[in-house]
Design an enzyme around this catalytic site. Structure first.
Site, PDB file in Angstrom:
ATOM      1  N   GLY A 153      36.553  60.493  51.140  1.00 10.13           N
ATOM      2  CA  GLY A 153      37.610  61.092  51.951  1.00 10.13           C
ATOM      3  C   GLY A 153      37.128  62.174  52.890  1.00 10.13           C
ATOM      4  O   GLY A 153      37.898  63.059  53.270  1.00 10.13           O
ATOM      5  N   HIS A 154      35.863  62.121  53.287  1.00  8.21           N
ATOM      6  CA  HIS A 154      35.281  63.162  54.130  1.00  8.21           C
ATOM      7  C   HIS A 154      35.752  62.977  55.577  1.00  8.21           C
ATOM      8  O   HIS A 154      35.353  62.028  56.247  1.00  8.21           O
ATOM      9  CB  HIS A 154      33.750  63.087  54.060  1.00  8.21           C
ATOM     10  CG  HIS A 154      33.062  64.341  54.482  1.00  8.21           C
ATOM     11  ND1 HIS A 154      31.690  64.457  54.528  1.00  8.21           N
ATOM     12  CD2 HIS A 154      33.548  65.535  54.872  1.00  8.21           C
ATOM     13  CE1 HIS A 154      31.367  65.668  54.933  1.00  8.21           C
ATOM     14  NE2 HIS A 154      32.476  66.340  55.155  1.00  8.21           N
TER      15      HIS A 154
ATOM     16  N   PRO B 257      21.511  69.788  51.026  1.00  7.90           N
ATOM     17  CA  PRO B 257      22.102  68.449  51.021  1.00  7.90           C
ATOM     18  C   PRO B 257      23.001  68.214  52.235  1.00  7.90           C
ATOM     19  O   PRO B 257      23.978  68.935  52.443  1.00  7.90           O
ATOM     20  CB  PRO B 257      22.924  68.439  49.733  1.00  7.90           C
ATOM     21  CG  PRO B 257      23.310  69.877  49.539  1.00  7.90           C
ATOM     22  CD  PRO B 257      22.194  70.712  50.115  1.00  7.90           C
TER      23      PRO B 257
ATOM     24  N   ARG C  13      32.805  70.305  62.641  1.00 12.68           N
ATOM     25  CA  ARG C  13      33.715  71.351  62.185  1.00 12.68           C
ATOM     26  C   ARG C  13      33.776  72.465  63.223  1.00 12.68           C
ATOM     27  O   ARG C  13      32.801  72.740  63.918  1.00 12.68           O
ATOM     28  CB  ARG C  13      33.243  71.933  60.840  1.00 12.68           C
ATOM     29  CG  ARG C  13      33.240  70.905  59.693  1.00 12.68           C
ATOM     30  CD  ARG C  13      34.639  70.451  59.357  1.00 12.68           C
ATOM     31  NE  ARG C  13      34.692  69.477  58.278  1.00 12.68           N
ATOM     32  CZ  ARG C  13      34.762  68.159  58.454  1.00 12.68           C
ATOM     33  NH1 ARG C  13      34.748  67.663  59.692  1.00 12.68           N
ATOM     34  NH2 ARG C  13      34.838  67.345  57.435  1.00 12.68           N
TER      35      ARG C  13
ATOM     36  N   TYR D 251      42.951  67.762  47.757  1.00 12.56           N
ATOM     37  CA  TYR D 251      43.037  69.185  48.118  1.00 12.56           C
ATOM     38  C   TYR D 251      43.970  69.378  49.308  1.00 12.56           C
ATOM     39  O   TYR D 251      44.907  70.185  49.262  1.00 12.56           O
ATOM     40  CB  TYR D 251      41.656  69.747  48.435  1.00 12.56           C
ATOM     41  CG  TYR D 251      41.734  71.092  49.128  1.00 12.56           C
ATOM     42  CD1 TYR D 251      42.068  72.233  48.409  1.00 12.56           C
ATOM     43  CD2 TYR D 251      41.511  71.208  50.502  1.00 12.56           C
ATOM     44  CE1 TYR D 251      42.179  73.472  49.042  1.00 12.56           C
ATOM     45  CE2 TYR D 251      41.623  72.426  51.139  1.00 12.56           C
ATOM     46  CZ  TYR D 251      41.950  73.560  50.413  1.00 12.56           C
ATOM     47  OH  TYR D 251      42.069  74.765  51.050  1.00 12.56           O
TER      48      TYR D 251
ATOM     49  N   THR E 189      45.388  75.409  55.893  1.00 10.23           N
ATOM     50  CA  THR E 189      44.105  74.888  56.357  1.00 10.23           C
ATOM     51  C   THR E 189      44.327  73.806  57.405  1.00 10.23           C
ATOM     52  O   THR E 189      45.354  73.115  57.392  1.00 10.23           O
ATOM     53  CB  THR E 189      43.308  74.287  55.180  1.00 10.23           C
ATOM     54  OG1 THR E 189      42.172  73.553  55.679  1.00 10.23           O
ATOM     55  CG2 THR E 189      44.153  73.323  54.363  1.00 10.23           C
ATOM     56  N   ASP E 190      43.342  73.656  58.290  1.00 14.09           N
ATOM     57  CA  ASP E 190      43.441  72.578  59.278  1.00 14.09           C
ATOM     58  C   ASP E 190      43.294  71.210  58.635  1.00 14.09           C
ATOM     59  O   ASP E 190      43.609  70.186  59.248  1.00 14.09           O
ATOM     60  CB  ASP E 190      42.401  72.761  60.390  1.00 14.09           C
ATOM     61  CG  ASP E 190      40.954  72.785  59.897  1.00 14.09           C
ATOM     62  OD1 ASP E 190      40.735  72.756  58.663  1.00 14.09           O
ATOM     63  OD2 ASP E 190      40.049  72.855  60.744  1.00 14.09           O
TER      64      ASP E 190
ATOM     65  N   ASP F 259      27.674  60.312  51.388  1.00 11.48           N
ATOM     66  CA  ASP F 259      28.842  61.012  51.921  1.00 11.48           C
ATOM     67  C   ASP F 259      29.904  61.140  50.843  1.00 11.48           C
ATOM     68  O   ASP F 259      30.070  60.255  49.997  1.00 11.48           O
ATOM     69  CB  ASP F 259      29.407  60.253  53.126  1.00 11.48           C
ATOM     70  CG  ASP F 259      30.126  61.170  54.108  1.00 11.48           C
ATOM     71  OD1 ASP F 259      30.284  62.366  53.777  1.00 11.48           O
ATOM     72  OD2 ASP F 259      30.504  60.700  55.191  1.00 11.48           O
TER      73      ASP F 259
ATOM     74  N   LYS G 121      47.703  71.273  49.756  1.00 11.43           N
ATOM     75  CA  LYS G 121      47.985  72.340  50.729  1.00 11.43           C
ATOM     76  C   LYS G 121      49.161  71.952  51.624  1.00 11.43           C
ATOM     77  O   LYS G 121      50.003  72.786  51.949  1.00 11.43           O
ATOM     78  CB  LYS G 121      46.747  72.642  51.568  1.00 11.43           C
ATOM     79  CG  LYS G 121      45.608  73.308  50.798  1.00 11.43           C
ATOM     80  CD  LYS G 121      45.974  74.699  50.295  1.00 11.43           C
ATOM     81  CE  LYS G 121      45.997  75.723  51.416  1.00 11.43           C
ATOM     82  NZ  LYS G 121      46.243  77.101  50.877  1.00 11.43           N
TER      83      LYS G 121
END
Length: 231
Positions: A183-184, A113, A122, A58, A33-34, A180, A62
């Protein structure tokens, strides 16, 4: 609970690598994943040489899996390739993800939401383009290399939300701003020129076309969505 990420992405990858080595498989492709690159500022793109800087449990799991794959190539001489992709969309996507969640909620006049100010950016790629990229990496990729796949389609989440609302003919009052998530990451953007150059791959599905087709698929498969959501 970050335990499932570690068990699946780290222990799971090690288990698969050992099984592949025992079975002497021709090539092991790690679909990553990026997110392993972390977050970008307002400019620039992730390349295959961008240092890994995962910001969530997550993405850290990875990144750990990617490093295990590279270690097996170096230590045991396994033929491995790693692919890193931006956000997918398309049919059959689990309805907790942004696009299917918003489509199915809006279809039922339920609120959608939006995290924080909704300006997280993104890069969106259709699932068919991602699959063709993985296939190209498996057949034409060079051993030990990493290949990025993206749709060259950067969208702020809020802009995407407005687009979905307009396409489904729903009022903007269905937008619900929520806190939010921790860690977004603020922005992802993929430079996929290496895959285009070395694999002969490029994204083929235009976002506008793919998004309309995705909406139509969820409208035609509401029983599938209900069965997934009900367990």
């Amino acid at each position: 609970d970050s335990g499932p990420f570690i068990r699946t992405n780290v222990i799971g990858t090690q288990t698969l690598l050992d099984a592949a080595r025992t079975a002497k498989v021709r090539r092991f492709v790690q679909v990553s994943t990026d997110e392993v690159y972390g977050s970008l500022g307002p400019t620039g793109q992730f390349t295959e040489s961008t240092p890994l800087h995962p910001n969530s449990p997550y993405s850290a799991s990875k990144a750990a899996a990617d490093m295990l794959v590279q270690a097996y190539e170096h230590t045991f001489g396994m033929d491995v390739v790693i692919t890193r992709c931006s956000n997918n969309y398309g049919p059959f996507q689990f309805p907790e993800k942004l696009i299917p969640l918003f489509i199915t909620n809006l279809m039922n006049d339920q609120q959608v939401p939006v995290y924080g100010d909704g300006m997280q950016i993104r890069d969106w790629i259709h699932v068919r383009d991602h699959c063709s990229g993985v296939a190209a990496a498996w057949t034409n990729g060079k051993r030990g290399e990493v290949y990025n796949f993206g749709g060259r389609c950067e969208k702020p989440n809020l802009e995407l939300t407005h687009t979905l609302i307009d396409l489904l003919g729903k009022p903007k009052t269905l937008i619900k701003y929520v806190q939010d998530r921790p860690g977004h990451d603020r922005r992802y953007a993929i430079d996929c020129s290496k895959a285009e150059r070395e694999l002969g791959w490029s994204p083929a599905v235009k976002f506008e076309t793919g998004l309309r087709e995705t909406i139509e698929w969820y409208q035609a498969n509401q029983e599938w969505v209900k069965s997934v959501r009900s367990g």
